[in-house]
Structures are given as structure tokens and as C-alpha cells.
Design a protein around this motif. Structure first.
Motif, PDB file in Angstrom:
ATOM      1  N   ARG A   1       0.832  -1.216   0.000  1.00  0.00           N
ATOM      2  CA  ARG A   1       0.000   0.000   0.000  1.00  0.00           C
ATOM      3  C   ARG A   1       0.860   1.257   0.000  1.00  0.00           C
ATOM      4  O   ARG A   1       0.560   2.226  -0.702  1.00  0.00           O
ATOM      5  CB  ARG A   1      -0.940   0.004   1.209  1.00  0.00           C
ATOM      6  CG  ARG A   1      -2.151  -0.872   1.037  1.00  0.00           C
ATOM      7  CD  ARG A   1      -3.219  -0.613   2.107  1.00  0.00           C
ATOM      8  NE  ARG A   1      -2.712  -0.387   3.443  1.00  0.00           N
ATOM      9  CZ  ARG A   1      -2.432  -1.346   4.332  1.00  0.00           C
ATOM     10  NH1 ARG A   1      -2.612  -2.608   4.015  1.00  0.00           N
ATOM     11  NH2 ARG A   1      -1.995  -1.042   5.533  1.00  0.00           N
ATOM     12  N   LYS A   2       1.932   1.257   0.803  1.00  0.00           N
ATOM     13  CA  LYS A   2       2.784   2.446   0.888  1.00  0.00           C
ATOM     14  C   LYS A   2       3.487   2.703  -0.438  1.00  0.00           C
ATOM     15  O   LYS A   2       3.593   3.856  -0.877  1.00  0.00           O
ATOM     16  CB  LYS A   2       3.808   2.279   2.019  1.00  0.00           C
ATOM     17  CG  LYS A   2       4.614   3.532   2.286  1.00  0.00           C
ATOM     18  CD  LYS A   2       3.716   4.670   2.759  1.00  0.00           C
ATOM     19  CE  LYS A   2       4.537   5.851   3.231  1.00  0.00           C
ATOM     20  NZ  LYS A   2       3.731   6.844   3.932  1.00  0.00           N
ATOM     21  N   LYS A   3       3.958   1.650  -1.101  1.00  0.00           N
ATOM     22  CA  LYS A   3       4.620   1.840  -2.399  1.00  0.00           C
ATOM     23  C   LYS A   3       3.634   2.377  -3.436  1.00  0.00           C
ATOM     24  O   LYS A   3       4.005   3.207  -4.265  1.00  0.00           O
ATOM     25  CB  LYS A   3       5.268   0.535  -2.868  1.00  0.00           C
ATOM     26  CG  LYS A   3       6.540   0.212  -2.096  1.00  0.00           C
ATOM     27  CD  LYS A   3       7.199  -1.039  -2.618  1.00  0.00           C
ATOM     28  CE  LYS A   3       8.493  -1.324  -1.883  1.00  0.00           C
ATOM     29  NZ  LYS A   3       9.175  -2.503  -2.415  1.00  0.00           N
ATOM     30  N   GLU A   4       2.388   1.936  -3.382  1.00  0.00           N
ATOM     31  CA  GLU A   4       1.374   2.482  -4.286  1.00  0.00           C
ATOM     32  C   GLU A   4       1.177   3.975  -4.022  1.00  0.00           C
ATOM     33  O   GLU A   4       1.055   4.771  -4.951  1.00  0.00           O
ATOM     34  CB  GLU A   4       0.055   1.734  -4.135  1.00  0.00           C
ATOM     35  CG  GLU A   4       0.097   0.320  -4.686  1.00  0.00           C
ATOM     36  CD  GLU A   4      -1.120  -0.514  -4.322  1.00  0.00           C
ATOM     37  OE1 GLU A   4      -1.956  -0.080  -3.492  1.00  0.00           O
ATOM     38  OE2 GLU A   4      -1.242  -1.628  -4.878  1.00  0.00           O
ATOM     39  N   GLN A   5       1.163   4.356  -2.738  1.00  0.00           N
ATOM     40  CA  GLN A   5       1.016   5.767  -2.377  1.00  0.00           C
ATOM     41  C   GLN A   5       2.227   6.564  -2.851  1.00  0.00           C
ATOM     42  O   GLN A   5       2.082   7.664  -3.383  1.00  0.00           O
ATOM     43  CB  GLN A   5       0.859   5.925  -0.863  1.00  0.00           C
ATOM     44  CG  GLN A   5       0.788   7.375  -0.430  1.00  0.00           C
ATOM     45  CD  GLN A   5       0.943   7.559   1.068  1.00  0.00           C
ATOM     46  OE1 GLN A   5       0.844   6.614   1.838  1.00  0.00           O
ATOM     47  NE2 GLN A   5       1.209   8.786   1.478  1.00  0.00           N
ATOM     48  N   ILE A   6       3.419   5.999  -2.668  1.00  0.00           N
ATOM     49  CA  ILE A   6       4.637   6.681  -3.102  1.00  0.00           C
ATOM     50  C   ILE A   6       4.608   6.904  -4.614  1.00  0.00           C
ATOM     51  O   ILE A   6       4.970   7.985  -5.101  1.00  0.00           O
ATOM     52  CB  ILE A   6       5.881   5.871  -2.682  1.00  0.00           C
ATOM     53  CG1 ILE A   6       6.058   5.932  -1.159  1.00  0.00           C
ATOM     54  CG2 ILE A   6       7.139   6.364  -3.400  1.00  0.00           C
ATOM     55  CD1 ILE A   6       7.074   4.945  -0.604  1.00  0.00           C
ATOM     56  N   GLU A   7       4.156   5.918  -5.363  1.00  0.00           N
ATOM     57  CA  GLU A   7       4.084   6.061  -6.823  1.00  0.00           C
ATOM     58  C   GLU A   7       3.056   7.115  -7.224  1.00  0.00           C
ATOM     59  O   GLU A   7       3.299   7.899  -8.148  1.00  0.00           O
ATOM     60  CB  GLU A   7       3.790   4.716  -7.475  1.00  0.00           C
ATOM     61  CG  GLU A   7       4.976   3.777  -7.375  1.00  0.00           C
ATOM     62  CD  GLU A   7       4.680   2.361  -7.822  1.00  0.00           C
ATOM     63  OE1 GLU A   7       3.540   2.072  -8.243  1.00  0.00           O
ATOM     64  OE2 GLU A   7       5.614   1.535  -7.736  1.00  0.00           O
TER      65      GLU A   7
END
Length: 188
Positions: A84-90
Motif C-alpha cells: 500500500r505504501k509503495k502504491e502511495q509513493i508512486e
């Protein structure tokens, strides 16, 4: 009550590794006919909100031995938080790439359409075609284009902004990969 330790069910002399789930679940153990399961045991693990699995044999020949709640597995929760965090970062990166930029003392739009128009004008000019007479800034003010360098300065500012956004996202993703707790993930 069932004996579950470290997401392992201990039943009838067996150790059964339970799945590593993100959501809480209910574990049910059934005594079933040995022609259905050789060991005579059927285990169902049902996450909250999911359909319950039951033995696919005559339930009149089955006996519910017990049930217990299964907490989310910490490794699964951490892995899900990282995804989820990597999706937010992207998403943050993608938004940063299209923020207005400053070049030549003006602010320029950097959205996808603006980048396409700019790239097209540069390509035409580099191929020997005419330069546009003006380029319009974010405030809808025309700037006379005197050379291809004017367009390249705007494109360069967009490229620098994009590179900075990607570099920041790479650093944040590295922090996510190194995280060992959900709080560490959230802080990245």
C-alpha cells in the motif's frame, strides 16, 4: 479450544501451518471420514468477510472439534502495508512530475498534455521546421520564442522535476523495503 501457537495448529499429534493472513480469521477443525481425508481432520480458515469453507462430504458424518480466532499474521500485515505504501509513493511521484515548473522567469504547466505539446514543438524545430512564435505560460501570458533554447529550457525544468520526483520515490521505497514495522512503513 484449539491449540494455536505462532500460526501453527497443534491437533491430534499434527502440526498444521496456518496461512499468513492480513485480516483476522476463524479456524475451525472438523473430524471427518477417513475416506474424505486420510488423517480424519479437516481444517478451515475463514477470513472476516469471506465465505466459510466446510468439509465437502456428508456433514452428518462430521464433527466440529473446535474453533478459534486467528489474529492477522504480523509478516502479512507488514507486507500488505509495504504494498500500500509503495502504491502511495508512486501516486505521490506521479503527481509531483506534473506540477508547474519555473523556467525563464515564468511558471509553466507540466501536465501530460503540456509535455506532449512541448515535445512536439521541439521535435519539429530540431527537424528544421518552424519554431512556434510564442509559448503560453501557466498564467496564459505569451512568451515570444526566440530560439529552440527557450523550449529546451522549459523541457529541461520539467525533466529535472521528474528526475527529482523519481529520486525521492526511490529513496522512500528503499525506506519501505528496509522497514521492519508498520510504523516504519508509515513513516517512509
Amino acid at each position: 479450544m484449539l491449540n494455536i501457537k505462532n500460526h501453527t495448529l497443534l491437533i491430534c499429534g499434527q502440526s498444521i501451518q496456518l496461512p499468513h493472513l492480513v485480516k483476522p480469521a476463524t479456524v475451525k477443525v472438523w473430524r471427518v471420514p477417513t475416506d474424505y481425508r486420510a488423517d480424519g481432520i479437516f481444517v478451515s480458515v475463514t477470513s472476516v468477510g469471506e465465505p466459510e469453507e466446510v468439509p465437502a462430504c456428508d456433514l452428518r458424518q462430521c464433527e466440529l472439534i473446535g474453533k478459534a480466532d486467528l489474529d492477522p499474521h504480523p509478516d502479512a500485515v507488514l507486507a500488505e502495508a509495504k504494498v500500500r505504501k509503495k502504491e502511495q509513493i508512486e501516486a505521490d511521484r506521479d503527481a509531483a512530475c506534473v506540477q508547474p515548473v519555473t523556467a525563464l522567469g515564468r511558471t509553466w504547466q507540466a501536465d501530460k498534455r503540456s509535455q506532449e505539446l512541448l515535445a512536439s514543438a521541439i521535435t519539429i524545430a530540431q527537424a528544421g521546421g518552424p519554431l512556434p512564435a510564442v509559448w503560453r505560460d501557466r498564467d496564459n501570458q505569451d512568451m515570444p520564442v526566440t530560439s529552440i533554447a527557450d523550449l529546451l529550457a522549459i523541457a529541461g525544468a520539467i525533466a529535472a522535476q521528474t528526475q527529482a520526483a523519481y529520486a525521492a520515490s526511490w529513496a522512500r521505497k528503499a525506506a519501505v523495503d528496509a522497514a521492519v514495522t508498520v510504523d516504519d512503513v508509515d513513516a517512509a
